[in-house]
Design a protein around this motif. Structure first.
Motif, PDB file in Angstrom:
ATOM      1  N   ARG A 146      21.061  -2.695  -7.850  1.00 54.38           N
ATOM      2  CA  ARG A 146      22.439  -2.501  -7.364  1.00 54.38           C
ATOM      3  C   ARG A 146      22.757  -1.026  -7.118  1.00 54.38           C
ATOM      4  O   ARG A 146      23.672  -0.707  -6.349  1.00 54.38           O
ATOM      5  CB  ARG A 146      23.439  -3.111  -8.346  1.00 54.38           C
ATOM      6  CG  ARG A 146      23.389  -4.629  -8.383  1.00 54.38           C
ATOM      7  CD  ARG A 146      24.571  -5.244  -9.114  1.00 54.38           C
ATOM      8  NE  ARG A 146      24.488  -6.696  -9.169  1.00 54.38           N
ATOM      9  CZ  ARG A 146      24.864  -7.506  -8.187  1.00 54.38           C
ATOM     10  NH1 ARG A 146      25.349  -6.984  -7.067  1.00 54.38           N
ATOM     11  NH2 ARG A 146      24.754  -8.815  -8.303  1.00 54.38           N
TER      12      ARG A 146
ATOM     13  N   SER B 231      23.663  -2.113  -1.229  1.00 53.50           N
ATOM     14  CA  SER B 231      25.079  -2.420  -1.053  1.00 53.50           C
ATOM     15  C   SER B 231      25.220  -3.801  -0.419  1.00 53.50           C
ATOM     16  O   SER B 231      24.431  -4.161   0.467  1.00 53.50           O
ATOM     17  CB  SER B 231      25.765  -1.369  -0.175  1.00 53.50           C
ATOM     18  OG  SER B 231      25.186  -1.342   1.119  1.00 53.50           O
ATOM     19  N   GLU B 232      26.197  -4.557  -0.882  1.00 52.87           N
ATOM     20  CA  GLU B 232      26.468  -5.869  -0.297  1.00 52.87           C
ATOM     21  C   GLU B 232      27.511  -5.670   0.799  1.00 52.87           C
ATOM     22  O   GLU B 232      28.712  -5.662   0.561  1.00 52.87           O
ATOM     23  CB  GLU B 232      26.954  -6.860  -1.359  1.00 52.87           C
ATOM     24  CG  GLU B 232      27.017  -8.287  -0.856  1.00 52.87           C
ATOM     25  CD  GLU B 232      27.226  -9.314  -1.963  1.00 52.87           C
ATOM     26  OE1 GLU B 232      27.109 -10.528  -1.682  1.00 52.87           O
ATOM     27  OE2 GLU B 232      27.517  -8.908  -3.109  1.00 52.87           O
TER      28      GLU B 232
ATOM     29  N   GLU C 253      18.477  -5.445 -12.665  1.00 52.42           N
ATOM     30  CA  GLU C 253      19.590  -5.698 -11.739  1.00 52.42           C
ATOM     31  C   GLU C 253      20.367  -4.415 -11.470  1.00 52.42           C
ATOM     32  O   GLU C 253      20.781  -4.150 -10.328  1.00 52.42           O
ATOM     33  CB  GLU C 253      20.517  -6.778 -12.296  1.00 52.42           C
ATOM     34  CG  GLU C 253      21.662  -7.113 -11.367  1.00 52.42           C
ATOM     35  CD  GLU C 253      22.498  -8.297 -11.823  1.00 52.42           C
ATOM     36  OE1 GLU C 253      23.601  -8.491 -11.264  1.00 52.42           O
ATOM     37  OE2 GLU C 253      22.047  -9.041 -12.732  1.00 52.42           O
TER      38      GLU C 253
END
Length: 388
Positions: free
Chosen positions: A152, A156-157, A148
């Protein structure tokens, strides 16, 4: 439902009867049909079987389906060659489709066979996914680490549920664009009538139909599924087992924009291949289940994204979105609709999708608030009630 094979086996629990359709390049012989008719799949899986890989063969169903179904094969079929096992499994699956679906599957198989037999690829290296020729180093490094944290570090969210990351090398994008142009040129010269990606796009092509299905299977299985397991586990991200891969084209003499819609997928990968263009922004308006797909958009669900060649966008298929007009130039995007048969089976039994549907989540919060308020009023009333 743990695996696709279990779903298929439970549906098929076969007696082998039905019309045979064969695979994409071969018509199943009478001898094979006779063999199929007297065999059955195992009721329980043989977990000692190490599934083969069939992705280099022309298949009517996704490679993972064959791999998962293999453990249900009878013992004598397990020792046969790969081609015979594929014919056996394909014949069984096709024979248990409804007659209309069986006919449709056969026609589509014939259609693909005609294209693959006659179209000459421009860049054959595209048809077998070679990671170092496709992906930027940062993406490959994150996939190889497969954690994870590694995902990450490159993803990018940009907005809740919309993930953006650099993915494809410029050289790979150029090869894909050249291959698409070559295919479109062949279509024009031969007057071959091709199926477009969906009912909304008049231009573009289904990549699976001219031989890129194996490459896209590997892309989903080895690269998109590990990421989806982390970010989209609530919609079957860990069990993605089939796909629909295609390109769309926007600009002059092409599609201009794309209306507000949801995809027929659990997870959608959207990568811009190029070229020079203005406009064409993606707009997102919140994730919804079937029941709430037409409900109003909340202010925090509004997000617009500008395409960058080589950059990927990953989102739930049920995330409502569309594309604004490409006002100049020519924009080409590659899309991969990734699906999970296990999730679709389980979803039929569910009514609450508050883990990913914005409206279900809102209704659940409101119900909790009403329950809390009722308890509070009851408590206040009890406290202020006159003592006997």
């Amino acid at each position: 439902v743990k695996q696709t094979g279990e779903v298929v086996s439970r549906r098929l629990m076969v007696d082998g009867n039905g019309t045979s359709a064969g695979n994409s390049h071969q018509i199943v012989s009478a001898a094979v049909r006779a063999t199929v008719s007297c065999r059955k799949l195992r009721i329980n899986p043989n977990n000692e079987v190490r599934p083969d890989n069939y992705e280099d063969l022309q298949l009517d169903f996704p490679n993972p389906v064959y791999k998962n179904l293999e453990k249900y094969l009878p013992p004598d079929m397990l020792v046969s060659n790969r081609e015979e096992r594929v014919r056996f499994m394909t014949d069984i699956m096709l024979s248990h489709l409804p007659s209309g679906e069986r006919s449709k599957a056969q026609k589509h198989s014939d259609y693909r066979s005609k294209i693959v037999s006659n179209y000459q690829p421009l860049h054959r290296e595209l048809y077998n996914l070679v990671p170092r020729l496709c992906f930027v180093p940062s993406f490959l490094k994150a996939i190889n680490e497969n954690t994870e944290d590694s995902f990450r570090s490159i993803i990018s969210e940009a907005s809740p549920g919309v993930f953006v990351f650099d993915m494809l090398l410029p050289s790979f994008c150029e090869m894909m664009l050249a291959e698409i142009d070559n295919f479109e040129k062949w279509v024009g010269e031969t007057k071959f009538r091709i199926m477009r990606p969906n009912t909304m796009n008049k231009y573009g092509a289904v990549l699976d139909d001219f031989g890129l299905d194996t490459m896209l299977d590997k892309l989903m299985e080895c690269f998109i599924r590990p990421i989806s397991k982390v970010f989209f586990n609530d919609v079957g991200g860990a069990t993605l087992d089939s796909h629909h891969g295609f390109v769309v084209e926007y600009g002059k003499d092409r599609d201009v924009d794309l209306g507000f819609h949801v995809d027929d997928s659990e997870v959608t990968l959207n990568v811009c291949l190029g070229n020079q263009f203005v406009g064409g922004e993606l707009f997102f308006r919140g994730t919804r289940c079937e029941k709430h797909v037409n409900t109003a958009t909340k202010s925090d669900e509004i997000f617009d994204y500008c395409h960058v060649p080589g950059q990927a966008v990953l989102h739930r298929g049920r995330h409502r979105h569309g594309a604004r007009a490409t006002t100049s130039g020519h924009r080409v995007n590659m899309l991969l609709w990734c699906r999970s048969s296990s999730f679709r089976e389980l979803k039929r039994l569910q009514k609450d999708f508050s883990s990913w549907c914005g409206e279900c989540s809102c209704e659940k919060r409101e119900e909790k608030a009403r329950t809390f308020d009722a308890i509070r009023k009851k408590y206040v009333k009890a406290v202020h009630a006159p003592q006997a």
